[in-house]
Motif scaffolding. Structure first.
Motif, mmCIF file in Angstrom:
data_model
loop_
_atom_site.group_PDB
_atom_site.id
_atom_site.type_symbol
_atom_site.label_atom_id
_atom_site.label_comp_id
_atom_site.label_asym_id
_atom_site.label_seq_id
_atom_site.Cartn_x
_atom_site.Cartn_y
_atom_site.Cartn_z
ATOM 1 N N ASP A 204 81.157 8.854 71.439
ATOM 2 C CA ASP A 204 82.457 9.091 72.063
ATOM 3 C C ASP A 204 82.926 10.524 71.783
ATOM 4 O O ASP A 204 82.483 11.169 70.816
ATOM 5 C CB ASP A 204 83.505 8.114 71.517
ATOM 6 C CG ASP A 204 83.464 6.775 72.241
ATOM 7 O OD1 ASP A 204 82.954 6.740 73.370
ATOM 8 O OD2 ASP A 204 83.928 5.777 71.669
ATOM 9 N N SER B 85 85.763 2.738 75.426
ATOM 10 C CA SER B 85 85.279 2.236 76.714
ATOM 11 C C SER B 85 83.759 2.366 76.821
ATOM 12 O O SER B 85 83.158 1.859 77.746
ATOM 13 C CB SER B 85 85.945 3.008 77.856
ATOM 14 O OG SER B 85 85.662 4.385 77.745
ATOM 15 N N ASP C 61 90.623 7.237 76.079
ATOM 16 C CA ASP C 61 90.108 7.865 77.304
ATOM 17 C C ASP C 61 91.134 8.735 78.016
ATOM 18 O O ASP C 61 90.840 9.280 79.076
ATOM 19 C CB ASP C 61 89.642 6.782 78.286
ATOM 20 C CG ASP C 61 88.466 6.000 77.739
ATOM 21 O OD1 ASP C 61 87.645 6.602 77.016
ATOM 22 O OD2 ASP C 61 88.378 4.795 78.022
ATOM 23 N N ALA D 181 90.251 12.101 79.363
ATOM 24 C CA ALA D 181 89.244 12.202 80.420
ATOM 25 C C ALA D 181 89.922 12.449 81.762
ATOM 26 O O ALA D 181 89.287 12.888 82.713
ATOM 27 C CB ALA D 181 88.436 10.913 80.481
#
Lengths: 384, 145
Positions: A214, A321, A366, A369
Motif C-alpha cells: 500500500d 482496499s 484511499d 488516490a
C-alpha cells in the motif's frame, strides 16, 4: 504455533487501545513495537483531551471519544489523570472572532453545539489569566487534559490484562499473505502468523504500509513542547489561539506546558529529534502575548516527539482496499490522543469485520488516490 | 527574522573561567553561557539576547560526562544512569525536587530518553520570545522518499 487473530503493529496509544478492545472481545492479540511502548508521539503528546476545533469529519468521533474518557477508570482501571478543565480557543483580533463565529455557524449547520462562542468580557471573566486585549473565544466546557504516558501505559496494562501479548523491540520487516493468513517476518528472523493486521505504526505507518503493497502520503514531523518552572495558579483550562498554533495549560504542580504544533526536525531512521529554536521562540511569543503571567517565567525543559502528519491533517482509519484483513489506524497528525479510546475500538471492530456505525469514510486510506484532495478545515488545529 | 546567527568554522567550548573570544573562523564560548546546543549549532545567552552560533566543528572541554551529555553534542558511549521512564508531566515534579546528584542523573536519563534535550540552563519566556520576530511559516512535513 496457533495463529493470532490480530497483530497490531505499533505500541503507541492507538495500537494499545486497539489491542485492548480486541482482546476484550476475546481475540488472540499480539502487539509488536519496534522500539518501546509510548516512545514517540504517544508519550510526548501535550495530553489535550479536545473536541474543540476539530476538523469536521473528526467531530462525531471526538464527541464519542470524550464520553469514553469519562469512563476510563471503569474501562481500563485508571482515569489517566483526565481533568475536565474545559478548553478555550482565544481570539486575538476581530478577524479571529469572525473565524470563530464562522466555525460555530458551521458546527450548528451540522447539528453540533459543543463549542460555545464568548465575547471579550465573557472570555476574560472565564480565563482571567488571558491578556486583556483578547477579543473573545470559543469554549468546549467538557474538554480537558490527561497524562499522555500514563494513558499509554494504562491502555497497555489493560490490554495485557485482557489477554493481549505485547512485545517491545520487535520490528516487522516483511509480510506475505498465504492461505488467508498474514505471515509477518520480524527483525530477528522469526515470523508470526495472524488472520488480521492493524497498522498503528504512527510516523512509521507509511513504511509499514509499503510492506503490504500500500502507499499513501503519510509524512512526519517532530512536535515540540516546552515546560516552564512552577508558577502560582493562573489558568485552569487548556487554551489555544485562533490564528497561531498554541496549546497552553498549567499542571497541578504549577508548571506551564506550551505546545500545540511548533515543529522540530525528526529522523525516522534513528528515532532522534532536534529542536527548531526559531519556531520554539515563535511559540514562546504566542504564549507571552496571550498570557502575561508567564513572560518572566523560566523555561526549564523542551522536548519533541515524532508524529505522523497527513497532508489534510486528519488520520487514516479504514481497511486497505488492496491487502486483505489489513486495517489502518495512523496519520493522526498531532490530534490522536483524545480520539484513541474510540479509534482503537473502531480499528478492533474493522479487524474483526464487525459492523461499523461510526462515520469513517473521510479517513479512507484511499482518499489520496483521488485527484485534488485538499485540506478539510480552515482553522489550524493545535497538536495534542 | 531578526534573530542573530553567526557561523564559525570551529567553536571551542571552554570552562567558565575562560574569557570568550571570537575571530572570523573560531569562537571561544564559555560553557556557562550556553543555553542549548545541538551538533553544528549552539545557542548562547548574551546580554542582548540569544545568539545562534553555527559551526563545522565543536571542541568540548573535558567536563563532566553529564554536562557533555546534557548539551547534546556528544553521543557518549558511556552508559548513563537509567531512570525509570516517566511522563513529561512527571518530569515537572522531578524538576521540583531538591537538586542532588541522583536527581540530576535521573533528569539526564530522562533527557536522553526524550531525545532532545533538557536545556542546559533555564531561560525566561520573554528572552526566548525575543529570538526572532513574527510567525515563521510552519515547518513543511517531512517525507520519506
Amino acid at each position: 504455533m496457533k495463529p493470532y487473530d490480530l497483530v497490531v503493529i505499533g505500541g503507541g496509544l492507538q495500537g494499545l487501545s486497539t489491542a485492548f478492545w480486541s482482546a476484550r472481545e476475546g481475540a488472540r492479540v499480539l502487539v509488536l513495537e519496534r522500539d518501546r511502548i509510548g516512545r514517540h508521539a504517544s508519550g510526548f503528546s501535550a495530553g489535550g483531551v479536545r473536541t474543540l476545533g476539530r476538523a469536521l469529519p473528526e467531530v462525531p468521533l471526538a464527541l464519542d471519544a470524550l464520553d469514553l474518557w469519562t469512563q476510563l477508570d471503569k474501562l481500563i482501571g485508571d482515569d489517566c489523570g483526565f481533568v475536565a478543565s474545559g478548553q478555550v480557543k482565544l481570539a486575538e483580533t476581530p478577524d479571529d472572532m469572525r473565524i470563530l463565529e464562522q466555525r460555530v455557524a458551521l458546527l450548528r449547520a451540522h447539528g453540533f453545539e459543543h463549542e460555545v462562542l464568548h465575547d471579550g468580557p465573557s472570555i476574560r471573566a472565564l480565563v482571567p489569566g488571558a491578556d486583556p486585549s483578547v477579543a473573545g473565544g470559543l469554549v468546549a466546557a467538557r474538554d480537558g487534559y490527561a497524562e499522555p504516558y500514563r494513558t499509554t501505559r494504562a491502555f497497555g496494562r489493560a490490554a495485557m490484562k485482557a489477554g493481549a501479548d505485547i512485545r517491545e523491540g520487535w520490528a516487522v520487516v516483511g509480510a506475505d499473505h498465504v492461505k488467508n493468513l498474514w505471515k509477518l517476518r520480524l527483525s530477528d528472523g522469526s515470523d508470526v502468523r495472524t488472520r488480521a493486521v492493524v497498522n498503528a505504526a504512527g510516523a512509521w505507518g507509511r513504511r509499514t504500509a509499503r510492506l503490504f503493497g500500500d502507499e499513501f502520503p503519510l509524512g512526519f514531523n517532530a512536535l515540540m513542547m516546552m515546560l516552564t518552572e512552577a508558577l502560582p495558579p493562573f489558568i485552569t483550562q487548556v487554551a489555544g489561539a485562533t490564528s497561531r498554533p498554541l496549546s497552553f495549560k498549567q499542571t497541578a504542580q504549577g508548571h506551564v506546558m506550551i505546545g500545540g504544533g511548533p515543529k522540530g526536525i525528526a529522523d525516522l531512521h534513528t528515532g532522534r529529534v532536534r529542536l527548531d529554536i526559531a519556531r520554539l521562540a515563535a511559540s514562546a511569543r504566542t504564549a507571552r502575548d496571550l498570557f502575561p503571567a508567564i513572560r518572566h517565567a523560566a523555561i526549564v525543559h523542551a522536548w519533541a516527539g515524532i508524529e505522523a502528519i497527513m497532508p489534510d491533517e486528519i488520520p487514516v482509519i479504514g481497511r486497505s482496499s488492496r491487502a486483505p484483513d489489513l486495517v489502518y489506524l495512523c496519520g493522526f497528525s498531532g490530534h490522536g490522543f483524545e480520539l484513541a479510546p474510540l479509534t482503537g475500538r473502531i480499528a478492533a471492530d474493522l479487524a474483526a469485520e464487525r459492523d461499523m456505525t461510526h462515520p469513517i469514510a473521510a479517513f479512507s486510506p484511499d482518499r489520496f488516490a483521488q485527484p485534488s484532495r485538499s485540506a478539510t478545515h480552515a482553522m489550524p488545529q493545535p497538536a495534542g | 527574522m531578526s534573530a542573530l546567527r553567526r557561523h564559525y568554522t570551529r567553536i571551542i567550548v571552554c570552562t567558565e573561567d575562560t574569557a570568550p573570544a571570537r575571530d572570523g573562523d573560531v569562537a571561544i564560548v564559555a560553557l556557562n553561557t550556553i543555553w542549548h546546543a545541538e551538533p553544528g549549532a549552539v545557542w548562547i545567552s548574551e546580554p542582548d539576547g540569544i545568539v545562534e552560533l553555527t559551526c563545522d566543528h565543536v571542541d568540548l572541554p573535558e567536563t563532566a560526562l553529564r554536562l557533555r551529555q546534557a548539551i547534546g553534542l556528544v553521543q557518549d558511549t558511556t552508559e548513563a544512569p537509567i531512570a525509570e521512564r516517566i511522563d513529561p508531566f512527571g518530569l515537572a515534579s522531578l524538576l521540583d525536587s531538591p537538586a542532588t546528584p541522583e536527581r540530576d542523573a535521573q533528569l539526564l536519563a530522562q533527557g536522553q530518553e526524550i531525545g532532545p534535550v533538557a536545556f542546559l540552563r533555564a531561560i525566561p519566556v520573554a528572552r526566548l520570545a525575543a529570538y526572532g520576530t513574527g510567525q515563521p511559516p510552519p515547518r513543511p512535513r517531512q517525507e520519506e522518499p
